[in-house]
Design a protein around this motif. Structure first.
Motif, short mmCIF file in Angstrom:
data_model
loop_
_atom_site.label_atom_id
_atom_site.label_comp_id
_atom_site.label_asym_id
_atom_site.label_seq_id
_atom_site.Cartn_x
_atom_site.Cartn_y
_atom_site.Cartn_z
N TRP A 50 -11.63 7.40 3.32
CA TRP A 50 -11.13 6.16 2.74
C TRP A 50 -10.11 5.48 3.65
CZ3 TRP A 50 -10.85 5.54 -3.16
CH2 TRP A 50 -11.88 6.28 -3.77
N ASN A 51 -9.99 5.96 4.87
CA ASN A 51 -8.85 5.60 5.70
C ASN A 51 -8.87 4.16 6.19
OD1 ASN A 51 -6.41 6.81 6.94
ND2 ASN A 51 -7.39 6.14 8.84
N TYR B 47 0.85 -1.19 0.00
CA TYR B 47 0.00 0.00 0.00
C TYR B 47 0.89 1.24 0.00
CZ TYR B 47 -4.10 -2.84 0.77
OH TYR B 47 -5.11 -3.76 0.62
N GLN B 48 0.35 2.30 -0.56
CA GLN B 48 1.08 3.57 -0.54
C GLN B 48 1.38 3.99 0.89
OE1 GLN B 48 2.09 4.80 -3.31
NE2 GLN B 48 0.62 4.44 -4.95
N GLU B 49 2.50 4.67 1.09
CA GLU B 49 2.88 5.07 2.44
C GLU B 49 2.02 6.20 2.98
OE1 GLU B 49 6.99 5.86 2.93
OE2 GLU B 49 7.64 3.92 2.14
N GLU B 50 1.54 7.05 2.10
CA GLU B 50 0.74 8.18 2.55
C GLU B 50 -0.72 7.78 2.68
OE1 GLU B 50 1.26 11.60 0.15
OE2 GLU B 50 3.43 11.72 0.46
N ALA B 51 -1.35 8.27 3.74
CA ALA B 51 -2.76 7.98 3.98
C ALA B 51 -3.62 8.67 2.92
CB ALA B 51 -3.16 8.45 5.37
N PRO B 52 -4.72 8.02 2.53
CA PRO B 52 -5.64 8.65 1.57
C PRO B 52 -6.52 9.68 2.25
CG PRO B 52 -6.53 6.56 2.28
CD PRO B 52 -5.18 6.71 2.97
N ARG B 53 -7.50 10.16 1.56
CA ARG B 53 -8.47 11.08 2.15
C ARG B 53 -9.16 10.41 3.34
NH1 ARG B 53 -12.63 11.07 -2.97
NH2 ARG B 53 -14.28 11.36 -1.45
N PRO B 54 -9.58 11.16 4.35
CA PRO B 54 -10.05 10.57 5.62
C PRO B 54 -11.17 9.55 5.48
CG PRO B 54 -9.69 12.92 5.88
CD PRO B 54 -9.51 12.63 4.42
N GLN C 55 -10.03 8.28 12.03
CA GLN C 55 -8.69 8.17 11.47
C GLN C 55 -7.87 7.23 12.34
OE1 GLN C 55 -6.76 11.93 10.91
NE2 GLN C 55 -5.18 11.09 9.56
N ASN C 56 -7.04 6.38 11.70
CA ASN C 56 -6.23 5.38 12.40
C ASN C 56 -7.09 4.53 13.36
OD1 ASN C 56 -4.11 6.63 11.10
ND2 ASN C 56 -3.45 7.77 12.89
N PRO C 57 -8.10 3.85 12.83
CA PRO C 57 -8.99 3.07 13.70
C PRO C 57 -8.26 1.89 14.33
CG PRO C 57 -9.42 2.59 11.40
CD PRO C 57 -8.46 3.73 11.41
N LEU D 140 -8.46 1.64 -3.49
CA LEU D 140 -9.06 1.90 -2.19
C LEU D 140 -10.49 2.41 -2.36
CD1 LEU D 140 -6.01 3.56 -0.39
CD2 LEU D 140 -6.72 1.17 -0.39
N GLU D 141 -11.23 2.41 -1.28
CA GLU D 141 -12.64 2.75 -1.35
C GLU D 141 -13.09 3.39 -0.04
OE1 GLU D 141 -13.93 -1.11 -2.26
OE2 GLU D 141 -13.04 -1.95 -0.45
N PRO D 142 -14.21 4.09 -0.06
CA PRO D 142 -14.72 4.70 1.18
C PRO D 142 -15.02 3.66 2.24
CG PRO D 142 -15.85 5.58 -0.75
CD PRO D 142 -15.05 4.41 -1.23
N THR D 143 -14.98 4.07 3.48
CA THR D 143 -15.21 3.16 4.60
C THR D 143 -16.57 2.47 4.51
OG1 THR D 143 -13.71 4.35 6.08
CG2 THR D 143 -15.46 3.05 7.11
N ASP D 144 -17.61 3.20 4.14
CA ASP D 144 -18.94 2.58 4.05
C ASP D 144 -18.93 1.43 3.05
OD1 ASP D 144 -20.15 4.15 5.96
OD2 ASP D 144 -20.81 5.67 4.52
N ARG D 145 -18.28 1.62 1.90
CA ARG D 145 -18.24 0.57 0.89
C ARG D 145 -17.40 -0.61 1.36
NH1 ARG D 145 -16.34 2.64 -4.74
NH2 ARG D 145 -18.10 4.03 -4.31
#
Length: 294
Positions: free
Chosen positions: A126-127, A117-124, A276-278, A206-211
């Motif tokens: 999609w976290n 996975y990419q090292e940088e976090a995506p938009r919140p 974020q960071n669950p 990656l995808e949104p948390t709901d999805r």
């Protein structure tokens, strides 16, 4: 010699296919890239345009057949002895990806390259998917080889055609999840080892948390159906960590209690997983609660 089999669904696979086409050109061996689109309605023309690249054949299916069946279709269409299966939302990290597989192929009829996975976090929003992948799926080969068949995944693997023909994916599995779990079990039962190497591709889809939570629910339902309705019940119960915990609840006759508790705390759990960071312990409890509901 090498057939690269790529299922794609609602994703533009240009970066992946272009990189693989260039590597096949560089290797100068017989090879093909089969990109089968599972009846997407997005990026259809963009993916069809990849037919112009060397070695590439793109096919758009009129009917959605699902994750297992499209892989079987790809494998049955492929013409060479070594099949590399790659999900359409992958990205190649360097120009030695195919060469590494070829270097290790002698003596290893099934190999898994791994997921990164990419090292940088995506938009919140999609976290969760990124955080889960970084902490649960991005595992070095040395650790995956400790339990090689348990760690089998379909995201990025090589298999000899003769093995694939003996052990196709279970086409009755619909939706997201666990066709790879079952294949790993079948290979283990047949005494066919899975070899893991550090040849990861980046998971870019990656995808949104709901999805992601929707897909998780489908995946758990698939797992519970396999556990309750097939001859693989005992093997799955021993092999899958989530089921090992669920079976403890069953033996203690606490499944009903777990179901009630889950219904009380399901909404707070889902809100926690949107942070974020669950804490992935909550994700584990969430999946265990879904097992109790099934």
């Amino acid at each position: 010699m090498l057939s690269i089999c790529i299922p794609v669904y609602h994703f533009h696979a240009q970066a992946l296919v272009s990189a693989l086409s260039a590597q096949l050109e560089q290797l100068d061996i017989p090879g093909e890239i089969l990109l089968f689109d599972d009846a997407s309605t997005e990026f259809v023309q963009e993916n069809l345009a990849l037919n112009s690249l060397p070695h590439v054949t793109v096919r758009h299916l009129d009917t959605n057949v699902g994750r297992a069946q499209i892989r079987n279709l790809l494998g049955n269409t492929a013409q060479y002895d070594w099949l590399v299966f790659i999900d359409g939302d992958a990205l190649v990290q360097d120009d030695q990806f195919l060469q590494r597989y070829l270097d290790h192929a002698p003596g290893h009829p099934v190999m898994v390259g791994g997921t990164a996975y990419q090292e940088e976090a995506p938009r919140p929003d999609w976290n969760l998917r990124w955080w889960y992948g970084r902490n649960r799926e991005q595992v070095p080969a040395a650790l995956r080889n400790q339990h090689p068949n348990r760690s089998f995944t379909t995201f990025n693997f090589l298999i000899h055609r003769s093995i694939f023909q003996r052990f196709p994916f279970e086409s009755s599995i619909q939706g997201y999840g666990h066709e790879d779990t079952l294949m790993g079990l079948k290979l283990a039962q047949a005494g066919i080892p899975v070899f893991h190497l550090d040849n990861a591709l980046i998971h870019d889809g990656l995808e949104p948390t709901d999805r992601f939570l929707d897909k998780t629910r489908v995946g758990v339902r698939n797992l519970m159906r396999l556990y309750r309705e097939t001859e693989w019940s005992d093997a799955l119960g021993e092999d899958v960590k989530l089921l090992r915990y669920f079976r403890k609840l069953e033996r203690l006759r606490l499944q009903g209690v777990g179901r009630v508790v889950f219904r009380l705390f399901r909404n707070p759990l889902e809100r926690t997983l949107h942070r974020q960071n669950p804490n992935l312990l909550w994700m584990d409890l969430y999946k265990l609660g879904l097992c109790c509901e099934s």
